[in-house]
Design a protein around this motif. Structure first.
Motif, mmCIF file in Angstrom:
data_model
loop_
_atom_site.group_PDB
_atom_site.id
_atom_site.type_symbol
_atom_site.label_atom_id
_atom_site.label_comp_id
_atom_site.label_asym_id
_atom_site.label_seq_id
_atom_site.Cartn_x
_atom_site.Cartn_y
_atom_site.Cartn_z
ATOM 1 N N ALA A 144 0.851 -1.185 0.000
ATOM 2 C CA ALA A 144 0.000 0.000 0.000
ATOM 3 C C ALA A 144 0.887 1.235 0.000
ATOM 4 C CB ALA A 144 -0.915 0.001 1.223
ATOM 5 N N LEU A 145 0.753 2.046 -1.039
ATOM 6 C CA LEU A 145 1.547 3.272 -1.116
ATOM 7 C C LEU A 145 1.145 4.245 -0.017
ATOM 8 C CD1 LEU A 145 1.518 3.995 -4.971
ATOM 9 C CD2 LEU A 145 3.165 2.640 -3.657
ATOM 10 N N GLN A 146 2.117 5.025 0.439
ATOM 11 C CA GLN A 146 1.864 6.099 1.382
ATOM 12 C C GLN A 146 2.315 7.405 0.720
ATOM 13 O OE1 GLN A 146 2.720 4.265 5.436
ATOM 14 N NE2 GLN A 146 0.677 3.905 4.676
ATOM 15 N N HIS A 147 2.119 8.507 1.411
ATOM 16 C CA HIS A 147 2.410 9.813 0.813
ATOM 17 C C HIS A 147 3.800 9.869 0.185
ATOM 18 C CE1 HIS A 147 -1.274 11.592 1.928
ATOM 19 N NE2 HIS A 147 -0.850 12.780 2.335
ATOM 20 N N ALA A 148 4.816 9.417 0.927
ATOM 21 C CA ALA A 148 6.188 9.529 0.432
ATOM 22 C C ALA A 148 6.379 8.711 -0.838
ATOM 23 C CB ALA A 148 7.174 9.077 1.510
ATOM 24 N N ALA B 106 4.677 10.602 -3.682
ATOM 25 C CA ALA B 106 5.427 11.808 -4.036
ATOM 26 C C ALA B 106 6.616 11.486 -4.926
ATOM 27 C CB ALA B 106 5.895 12.526 -2.763
ATOM 28 N N ARG B 107 7.278 10.355 -4.657
ATOM 29 C CA ARG B 107 8.432 9.975 -5.481
ATOM 30 C C ARG B 107 8.024 9.605 -6.903
ATOM 31 N NH1 ARG B 107 10.388 7.823 -0.478
ATOM 32 N NH2 ARG B 107 9.282 5.864 -0.831
ATOM 33 N N LEU B 108 6.784 9.212 -7.096
ATOM 34 C CA LEU B 108 6.315 8.784 -8.415
ATOM 35 C C LEU B 108 5.673 9.907 -9.224
ATOM 36 C CD1 LEU B 108 4.754 5.342 -7.400
ATOM 37 C CD2 LEU B 108 6.788 5.686 -8.819
ATOM 38 N N LEU B 109 5.283 10.989 -8.580
ATOM 39 C CA LEU B 109 4.578 12.047 -9.288
ATOM 40 C C LEU B 109 5.465 12.687 -10.354
ATOM 41 C CD1 LEU B 109 2.705 13.923 -6.412
ATOM 42 C CD2 LEU B 109 1.737 12.348 -8.089
ATOM 43 N N PRO B 110 4.933 12.871 -11.567
ATOM 44 C CA PRO B 110 5.711 13.549 -12.610
ATOM 45 C C PRO B 110 5.844 15.037 -12.292
ATOM 46 C CG PRO B 110 3.487 13.110 -13.391
ATOM 47 C CD PRO B 110 3.600 12.450 -12.046
ATOM 48 N N VAL C 294 0.339 15.667 -0.817
ATOM 49 C CA VAL C 294 1.303 14.578 -0.933
ATOM 50 C C VAL C 294 2.717 15.151 -1.021
ATOM 51 C CG1 VAL C 294 2.152 12.771 -2.484
ATOM 52 C CG2 VAL C 294 -0.285 12.878 -1.913
ATOM 53 N N GLY C 295 2.913 16.130 -1.853
ATOM 54 C CA GLY C 295 4.235 16.725 -2.012
ATOM 55 C C GLY C 295 4.704 17.452 -0.769
ATOM 56 N N GLU C 296 3.812 18.180 -0.115
ATOM 57 C CA GLU C 296 4.196 18.947 1.069
ATOM 58 C C GLU C 296 4.550 18.042 2.243
ATOM 59 O OE1 GLU C 296 0.950 21.548 1.700
ATOM 60 O OE2 GLU C 296 1.478 22.891 0.037
ATOM 61 N N VAL C 297 3.778 16.983 2.454
ATOM 62 C CA VAL C 297 4.085 16.063 3.536
ATOM 63 C C VAL C 297 5.424 15.385 3.289
ATOM 64 C CG1 VAL C 297 3.374 13.897 4.640
ATOM 65 C CG2 VAL C 297 1.692 15.680 4.213
ATOM 66 N N HIS C 298 5.663 15.035 2.023
ATOM 67 C CA HIS C 298 6.926 14.394 1.691
ATOM 68 C C HIS C 298 8.111 15.324 1.955
ATOM 69 C CE1 HIS C 298 9.836 11.858 -0.210
ATOM 70 N NE2 HIS C 298 9.986 12.638 -1.252
ATOM 71 N N ARG C 299 7.934 16.618 1.695
ATOM 72 C CA ARG C 299 9.014 17.585 1.919
ATOM 73 C C ARG C 299 9.106 18.044 3.357
ATOM 74 N NH1 ARG C 299 6.828 19.476 -2.990
ATOM 75 N NH2 ARG C 299 5.619 21.032 -1.852
ATOM 76 N N GLY C 300 8.147 17.604 4.179
ATOM 77 C CA GLY C 300 8.153 18.023 5.579
ATOM 78 C C GLY C 300 7.622 19.424 5.779
ATOM 79 N N ALA C 301 6.851 19.932 4.810
ATOM 80 C CA ALA C 301 6.342 21.295 4.897
ATOM 81 C C ALA C 301 5.233 21.383 5.932
ATOM 82 C CB ALA C 301 5.807 21.718 3.533
#
Length: 486
Positions: A218-222, A225-229, A479-486
């Motif tokens: 099951a994918l999680q936010h991180a 985020a790594r897969l998003l173009p 997704v992107g913000e959580v991955h970056r720790g924003a």
């Protein structure tokens, strides 16, 4: 990433751990984690552990032993703990002795329902991961009593009556508020219908070394985020990918509009629309490149989406399947697509049926697909040689060759069961295909964002498909913000 392992893999890991650890160490680790969760719940339900009433429903396997040792820990903290062994002669002897030493009691199954009615907490330790086919008759009244009672219900490893390996529920089963599972998630805890019975799932690390590939992931936010173009400095609209949408009809022009709305928010640089709903599409989305000349003459694309609202336009579906680019097939396209043409494709194919469409493709009843979702998605992928996204409250995505774990997604909300929601998903996932994601990634990332967007759009109230499309950007940002720790 959350993973789930097969029952046999977990059993093998348990045997290997028990061989190198002192006798009973693995069970004590499990019991400690179970007792900690039970104590936390008792604090929420009755405000304390001391003086609370706990009922242990105990089977003859290791789950029963886990429950008994956890009950002993709670009894030492002052809880009134009563164990009800369903087969007293086969209950875990060491666990029973530990419970009695700690001040716990043992009662007959004849008084179990009465005890459950007065309990603050019920621990379901009846059946372990080897159980199949629903509860035995003598346990059914206990599950029903637990369902009626005010007590919180904690399942040991998984709710009794559900299939750990498949997520199937073939008869009566316990419904837990919390399931405490040990060592690894089991597939049944992540797949409906069993997932609905599990409640909140807590994973207790007991030190298992799990070999090989998981059954599910099951994918999680991180991970998403790594897969998003993400466009680079040199990107233009064509380098980012162009997705073609062959959808809609005179009867269903809205399907075309909704598929385009999803595609515009999916990461591709441009969207080409082909079909009879061009006026409706261009009126809503003037940035769309519209053509009425058919897929073969629409211009270059990096991926196609075909089928939403297509009616009986088999010719368009056939033209799209002949294209040498990735193709997503949805809705009417699934009905119109020639199976041999799908299997003969060399470019990636992603099929996105709901349970009814999957049942028609497999030649079985819808109830069978809903009961056995994991087996159904695997069989569809194998039969068609395609990646398959099986929609539902838990969406499953299987690859064509069966060599990779099946992806499972549960970011959605029941409010997503609304007309046109699947059209938005098809456009979104198709755009991710055009942006370069492999079919399984495009399907699972699309499902993740779509489900998250559904939650944001609904916020606990009814929602329309257009609202979901509008919320995709918010989901993408989160997704992107959580991955970056924003």
């Amino acid at each position: 990433m959350r993973t789930a392992y097969s029952v046999e893999t977990v059993r093998t890991a348990e045997r290997e751990s028990m061989a190198r650890l002192p006798e009973g160490a693995l069970m004590q680790r499990a019991a400690a984690g179970l007792a900690a969760t039970c104590a936390e719940l008792l604090g929420q339900v009755s405000g304390r552990v001391y003086g609370s009433r706990v009922v242990l429903l105990v089977g003859s396997g290791d789950n029963g032993g886990d429950a008994l040792y956890a009950g002993a820990r709670l009894a030492r903290r002052g809880a009134g703990v009563t164990a009800v062994p369903l087969a007293p002669e086969r209950a875990h002897a060491g666990g029973l002795a530990a419970l009695r030493r700690a001040g716990g009691r043992v009662a007959s199954p004849a008084v179990a329902e009465e005890l459950i009615e007065r309990a603050d907490l019920v621990v379901d330790g009846i059946v372990g991961i080897g159980g199949e086919g629903g509860l035995r008759p003598e346990a059914v009244p206990l599950a029903e009593a637990a369902g009626r009672a005010r007590a919180a219900v904690v399942a040991v490893d998984l709710p009794s009556g559900v299939d750990a390996g498949t997520g199937e529920v073939r008869g009566a089963a316990f419904r837990a508020d919390v399931t405490v599972t040990f060592g690894a998630h089991k597939p049944g805890l992540l797949i409906d219908p069993a997932r609905e019975y599990a409640g909140s799932v807590r994973l207790v690390d007991i030190g298992l070394a799990l070999p090989g590939e998981p059954e599910l992931e099951a994918l999680q936010h991180a991970d998403v985020a790594r897969l998003l173009p993400v466009p680079g400095a040199e990107s233009d609209k064509y380098r980012r990918g162009v997705v073609g949408i062959a959808a809609g009809s005179a009867r269903y022009p809205g399907a075309a509009v909704l598929a385009v709305s999803g595609a515009l928010r999916g990461g591709a640089g441009a969207v080409r629309y082909v079909g009879p709903a061009g006026d409706a599409v261009i009126a809503r989305f003037p940035e769309t490149l519209v053509s009425d000349q058919g897929p073969e003459r629409a211009g270059r694309v990096q991926a196609w989406v075909v089928g939403p609202g297509a009616g009986d336009d088999a010719e368009t579906v056939a033209q799209v399947l002949a294209a040498e680019v990735p193709v997503l097939i949805d809705a009417d396209g699934l009905r119109l697509a020639d199976a041999e043409a799908v299997r003969a494709r060399t470019a990636p194919t992603l099929m996105t049926p709901h349970a009814g469409e999957a049942a028609a493709l497999l030649g079985v009843g819808r109830a069978e697909v809903e009961r056995a979702r994991l087996a159904s998605v695997r069989e569809l992928a194998r039969r068609y040689g395609a990646a398959v996204l099986l929609k539902g409250s838990t969406t499953l995505v299987a690859g064509p060759d069966g060599s990779r774990p099946v992806r499972v997604n549960s970011t959605g909300t029941p409010w997503l069961a609304t007309a046109g929601s699947g059209d938005v998903l098809s456009g979104l996932a198709g755009s991710l295909l055009a942006a370069g994601l492999p079919a399984v990634d495009a399907g699972s990332v699309g499902a993740y964002l779509h489900g998250l967007a559904g939650r944001f759009a609904a916020a606990g109230a009814p929602v329309g498909a257009h609202d979901v499309a509008l919320a995709v950007r918010r989901a993408w940002r989160e997704v992107g913000e959580v991955h970056r720790g924003a």
